[in-house]
Design an enzyme around this catalytic site. Structure first.
Site, PDB file in Angstrom:
ATOM      1  N   PRO A  46      -2.835  -1.820  -5.327  1.00  0.00           N
ATOM      2  CA  PRO A  46      -2.697  -1.709  -6.938  1.00  0.00           C
ATOM      3  C   PRO A  46      -1.745  -2.121  -7.545  1.00  0.00           C
ATOM      4  CG  PRO A  46      -2.433   0.520  -5.727  1.00  0.00           C
ATOM      5  CD  PRO A  46      -2.574  -0.589  -4.548  1.00  0.00           C
ATOM      6  N   ASP A  47      -2.019  -2.520  -8.798  1.00  0.00           N
ATOM      7  CA  ASP A  47      -0.816  -2.995  -9.701  1.00  0.00           C
ATOM      8  C   ASP A  47      -0.361  -1.912 -10.620  1.00  0.00           C
ATOM      9  OD1 ASP A  47      -2.668  -2.695 -11.529  1.00  0.00           O
ATOM     10  OD2 ASP A  47      -3.121  -4.643 -12.079  1.00  0.00           O
ATOM     11  N   PHE A  48       0.554  -1.857 -11.376  1.00  0.00           N
ATOM     12  CA  PHE A  48       1.017  -0.794 -12.224  1.00  0.00           C
ATOM     13  C   PHE A  48       0.109  -0.452 -13.271  1.00  0.00           C
ATOM     14  CE2 PHE A  48       5.905  -1.060 -10.629  1.00  0.00           C
ATOM     15  CZ  PHE A  48       5.323  -0.678  -9.605  1.00  0.00           C
ATOM     16  N   ARG A  49      -0.379  -1.422 -13.848  1.00  0.00           N
ATOM     17  CA  ARG A  49      -0.909  -1.354 -15.425  1.00  0.00           C
ATOM     18  C   ARG A  49      -2.409  -1.137 -15.528  1.00  0.00           C
ATOM     19  NH1 ARG A  49       4.463  -1.510 -17.476  1.00  0.00           N
ATOM     20  NH2 ARG A  49       5.247  -2.659 -15.888  1.00  0.00           N
ATOM     21  N   ASN A 121       6.868  -9.198  -6.704  1.00  0.00           N
ATOM     22  CA  ASN A 121       5.975  -8.266  -5.872  1.00  0.00           C
ATOM     23  C   ASN A 121       7.024  -7.894  -4.700  1.00  0.00           C
ATOM     24  OD1 ASN A 121       3.966  -8.360  -7.580  1.00  0.00           O
ATOM     25  ND2 ASN A 121       2.776  -9.975  -6.214  1.00  0.00           N
ATOM     26  N   ASP A 123       5.732  -6.642  -1.826  1.00  0.00           N
ATOM     27  CA  ASP A 123       4.892  -6.264  -0.607  1.00  0.00           C
ATOM     28  C   ASP A 123       4.860  -7.477   0.539  1.00  0.00           C
ATOM     29  OD1 ASP A 123       3.501  -8.866  -1.712  1.00  0.00           O
ATOM     30  OD2 ASP A 123       2.038  -7.572  -2.991  1.00  0.00           O
ATOM     31  N   HIS A 140      12.678  -8.643  -7.098  1.00  0.00           N
ATOM     32  CA  HIS A 140      12.680  -7.242  -7.130  1.00  0.00           C
ATOM     33  C   HIS A 140      12.807  -6.645  -5.742  1.00  0.00           C
ATOM     34  CE1 HIS A 140      10.449  -7.063 -11.241  1.00  0.00           C
ATOM     35  NE2 HIS A 140      11.629  -7.680 -11.275  1.00  0.00           N
ATOM     36  N   CYS A 151      26.976   4.108   3.545  1.00  0.00           N
ATOM     37  CA  CYS A 151      27.766   3.172   4.582  1.00  0.00           C
ATOM     38  C   CYS A 151      26.856   1.741   4.437  1.00  0.00           C
ATOM     39  CB  CYS A 151      27.792   3.716   5.823  1.00  0.00           C
ATOM     40  SG  CYS A 151      26.248   3.735   6.873  1.00  0.00           S
TER      41      CYS A 151
HETATM   42  P1  CNA Z   1       1.605  -5.198 -13.786  1.00  0.00           P
HETATM   43  O1  CNA Z   1       2.661  -4.718 -15.040  1.00  0.00           O
HETATM   44  O2  CNA Z   1       1.189  -4.062 -13.061  1.00  0.00           O
HETATM   45  O3  CNA Z   1       0.681  -6.326 -14.365  1.00  0.00           O
HETATM   46  C1  CNA Z   1      -0.170  -6.826 -13.287  1.00  0.00           C
HETATM   47  C2  CNA Z   1      -1.030  -7.905 -14.131  1.00  0.00           C
HETATM   48  O4  CNA Z   1      -1.998  -8.449 -13.345  1.00  0.00           O
HETATM   49  C3  CNA Z   1      -1.921  -7.052 -15.236  1.00  0.00           C
HETATM   50  O5  CNA Z   1      -1.825  -7.937 -16.585  1.00  0.00           O
HETATM   51  C4  CNA Z   1      -3.450  -7.212 -14.838  1.00  0.00           C
HETATM   52  O6  CNA Z   1      -4.405  -7.538 -15.960  1.00  0.00           O
HETATM   53  C5  CNA Z   1      -3.192  -8.409 -13.837  1.00  0.00           C
HETATM   54  N1  CNA Z   1      -4.098  -8.486 -12.820  1.00  0.00           N
HETATM   55  C6  CNA Z   1      -4.706  -7.447 -11.969  1.00  0.00           C
HETATM   56  N2  CNA Z   1      -5.510  -7.949 -11.034  1.00  0.00           N
HETATM   57  C7  CNA Z   1      -5.565  -9.299 -11.204  1.00  0.00           C
HETATM   58  C8  CNA Z   1      -6.152 -10.457 -10.312  1.00  0.00           C
HETATM   59  N3  CNA Z   1      -7.082  -9.972  -9.430  1.00  0.00           N
HETATM   60  N4  CNA Z   1      -5.998 -11.475 -10.826  1.00  0.00           N
HETATM   61  C9  CNA Z   1      -5.203 -11.822 -11.933  1.00  0.00           C
HETATM   62  N5  CNA Z   1      -4.657 -10.918 -12.638  1.00  0.00           N
HETATM   63  C10 CNA Z   1      -4.677  -9.463 -12.271  1.00  0.00           C
HETATM   64  O7  CNA Z   1       2.629  -5.986 -12.814  1.00  0.00           O
HETATM   65  P2  CNA Z   1       3.821  -7.062 -13.119  1.00  0.00           P
HETATM   66  O8  CNA Z   1       4.000  -7.754 -11.774  1.00  0.00           O
HETATM   67  O9  CNA Z   1       3.687  -7.808 -14.143  1.00  0.00           O
HETATM   68  O10 CNA Z   1       5.146  -6.186 -13.413  1.00  0.00           O
HETATM   69  C11 CNA Z   1       6.059  -6.355 -12.318  1.00  0.00           C
HETATM   70  C12 CNA Z   1       6.314  -5.141 -11.649  1.00  0.00           C
HETATM   71  C13 CNA Z   1       5.208  -4.398 -11.041  1.00  0.00           C
HETATM   72  C14 CNA Z   1       7.334  -5.363 -10.677  1.00  0.00           C
HETATM   73  O11 CNA Z   1       8.463  -4.541 -10.760  1.00  0.00           O
HETATM   74  C15 CNA Z   1       6.706  -5.135  -9.185  1.00  0.00           C
HETATM   75  O12 CNA Z   1       7.628  -4.602  -8.285  1.00  0.00           O
HETATM   76  C16 CNA Z   1       5.502  -4.161  -9.349  1.00  0.00           C
HETATM   77  N6  CNA Z   1       4.519  -4.052  -8.534  1.00  0.00           N
HETATM   78  C17 CNA Z   1       4.201  -4.748  -7.394  1.00  0.00           C
HETATM   79  C18 CNA Z   1       3.267  -4.480  -6.486  1.00  0.00           C
HETATM   80  C19 CNA Z   1       3.264  -5.493  -5.271  1.00  0.00           C
HETATM   81  O13 CNA Z   1       4.202  -5.898  -4.783  1.00  0.00           O
HETATM   82  N7  CNA Z   1       2.017  -5.817  -4.848  1.00  0.00           N
HETATM   83  C20 CNA Z   1       2.495  -3.452  -6.819  1.00  0.00           C
HETATM   84  C21 CNA Z   1       2.434  -2.865  -7.772  1.00  0.00           C
HETATM   85  C22 CNA Z   1       3.531  -3.134  -8.942  1.00  0.00           C
END
Ligand code: CNA
Length: 287
Positions: A46-49, A121, A123, A140, A151
């Site tokens: 999952p993403d964050f937002r 990301n 991951d 990140h 240490c």
């Molecule tokens: P975010 O702020 O969560 O935004 C994600 C964006 O991706 C949103 O605008 C969504 O609309 C869009 N989105 C979701 N699914 C899709 C899809 N299938 N195709 C296209 N767009 C999509 O995340 P950001 O990366 O902008 O913010 C950076 C943060 C999120 C960093 O600090 C990361 O470390 C952090 N993060 C990483 C992971 C991971 O490693 N997979 C997961 C969750 C958060």
């Protein structure tokens, strides 16, 4: 009499066929890709937002002072429990396969066009898709390794996972201090090495391709402003992004947005590039 002639953008139309035409032209030899959590949601991370599936939406049960506290370094040192609870959620998800978008980025590299891939990301899916160390900047950090905060003894994901999955905080076997996965928390700052590499890469690229990012997390989001004035910036994202400095709506600007899932955007782009078979082959080879 002077006649001020406005320079037209390098990409004639705000469409994926025009983006593909530009990528195949002699003017485009160095592409920087920049990715966010959106490129991994199709893999099940999952993403964050995103309102219902996003990580921040799931944090209510952890009783944090504010959702981002879970990734705040000072908060982590006082109370690492919520962070490791998120790790426990994330670790099984890290075993998933990369998405088509990850392979598209690798394909850009195979075609000799990728200057560098910057990922927010943590991951490790870019690496799983075959992108080599030199082409990849994990701005990140990563879950794949960890270090003792006192240490600096290094630990593997496997070692940390054993503790985290049984709800135990990982403590250093050498000095007893807290062990933290090597992801960069708020308040830690991006390593100087990343910042300086970023400046030269962004300033010299011919195309910036932004994939699956809300462009809200700094300083990475603002690196998009470092590219040359005429350098086209193409965003492929599920939802619109409000980022100062971008002019997606202006017909004569160099900024182009395509809204939808990144896998669909990248496969469409691959189709217009004539790379469809290469992409399928690349994905097949990694199965
Ligand atoms: P975010 O702020 O969560 O935004 C994600 C964006 O991706 C949103 O605008 C969504 O609309 C869009 N989105 C979701 N699914 C899709 C899809 N299938 N195709 C296209 N767009 C999509 O995340 P950001 O990366 O902008 O913010 C950076 C943060 C999120 C960093 O600090 C990361 O470390 C952090 N993060 C990483 C992971 C991971 O490693 N997979 C997961 C969750 C958060």
């Amino acid at each position: 009499m002077w006649c001020w002639k406005k320079k037209s953008p390098l990409i004639s139309e705000k469409s994926l066929p025009s983006v593909a035409e530009y990528i195949l032209s002699e003017q485009c030899t160095k592409i920087v890709t920049m990715a966010g959590a959106g490129i991994s949601t199709a893999a099940g991370i999952p993403d964050f937002r995103s309102p219902s599936s996003g990580l921040y939406a799931q944090l209510a049960a952890l009783r944090l002072p504010y959702p981002e506290a879970v990734f705040d370094f000072d908060y982590f040192t006082q109370n690492p429990v919520p962070f490791f609870r998120i790790c426990k959620e994330m670790y099984p998800k890290l075993k998933v396969k990369p998405t088509l978008t990850h392979y598209f980025i690798k394909l850009l590299d195979d075609k000799g066009l990728l200057l560098r891939h910057y990922t927010q990301n943590i991951d490790g899916l870019e690496r799983k898709a075959g992108l080599c160390e030199d082409k990849l900047i994990q701005a990140h950090g990563t879950y794949e390794t960890g270090h003792c905060l006192k240490c600096n003894k290094g630990y593997s994901l496997k070692w940390m996972e054993t503790y985290v999955m049984s709800d135990t905080i990982p403590m250093c076997i050498a000095c007893g201090a807290l062990v933290k996965p090597d992801i960069i928390l708020f308040g830690e700052g991006i390593p100087q090495r990343v910042v300086s590499k970023c400046r030269s890469d962004f300033r010299s690229c011919d195309l910036l391709l932004i994939l699956g990012s809300s462009l809200t997390v700094e300083p990475i989001a603002s690196f998009a402003g470092l590219v040359k004035k005429k350098c086209p910036r193409v965003l492929i994202n599920r939802t619109p992004v409000q980022k100062r400095g971008f002019r997606f709506q202006n017909s004569d600007s160099r900024d182009i947005a395509w809204y939808g899932n990144s896998d669909e955007g990248c496969s469409t782009l691959a189709l217009y590039l004539g790379w469809e078979k290469d992409l399928v082959k690349l994905m097949g080879n990694k199965k």
